[in-house]
Enzyme design. Structure first.
Site: not given
Length: 162
Positions: A3, A9, A119
């Site tokens: 990420c 994440r 996100d």
């Protein structure tokens, strides 16, 4: 798992897959790691909200530390999963052409969630719960693929967890 900053994440996905591999006794056979496309948080632990969400679900990710994707990662890993389309585009630019077949979107495993893992960084706790739910679904599919690949490599039958 890749990420942006490697604090929300990707460490969640990394921790959940590592935990599932440990439960299946495959943690010494499969190496899992995560990284960020950017070095904003190198050396930092995951976001406290990611740690809390994982802990509430029985997984400890507090020991992880953010790192930036390294050029050698493209040779080191058989599979590199991007958390969203933007990350995949960055990976494709950085990756040697002969290794690009090892790049995929994380949500290719569970397309019902769309293309991008949202996100949660700028939102509230529900975003981290959403990421957890997505990672749970993807991890189940990854575990099936990993089990099948190991069985194929060892010529053993696969016992499906489904």
């Amino acid at each position: 798992m890749v990420c942006t900053g490697n604090i929300c994440r990707s460490p969640t996905a990394h921790g959940m897959l590592r935990h599932s591999l440990q439960q299946a006794g495959l943690h010494e056979v499969v190496h899992v790691d995560s990284a960020g496309t950017h070095g904003y948080h190198v050396g930092e632990p995951p976001d406290p909200r990611s740690i809390d969400t994982a802990r509430r679900n029985g997984v400890d990710i507090a020991m992880q530390r953010a790192r930036k994707l390294a050029p050698e990662d493209f040779d080191r890993f058989d599979l590199i999963l991007a958390m969203d389309q933007g990350h995949l585009e960055i990976l494709q630019r950085l990756c040697p052409p002969e290794r690009r077949q090892h790049l995929k979107l994380y949500l290719d495993y569970v397309p019902r969630f769309g293309r991008d893992v949202p996100d949660p960084y700028y939102g509230g706790p529900t975003g981290f719960d959403t990421v957890w739910r997505i990672c749970t679904a993807v991890t189940a599919e990854l575990m099936q693929e990993i089990s099948e690949r190991i069985a194929r490599d060892q010529n053993r039958p696969v016992v499906s967890g489904k």
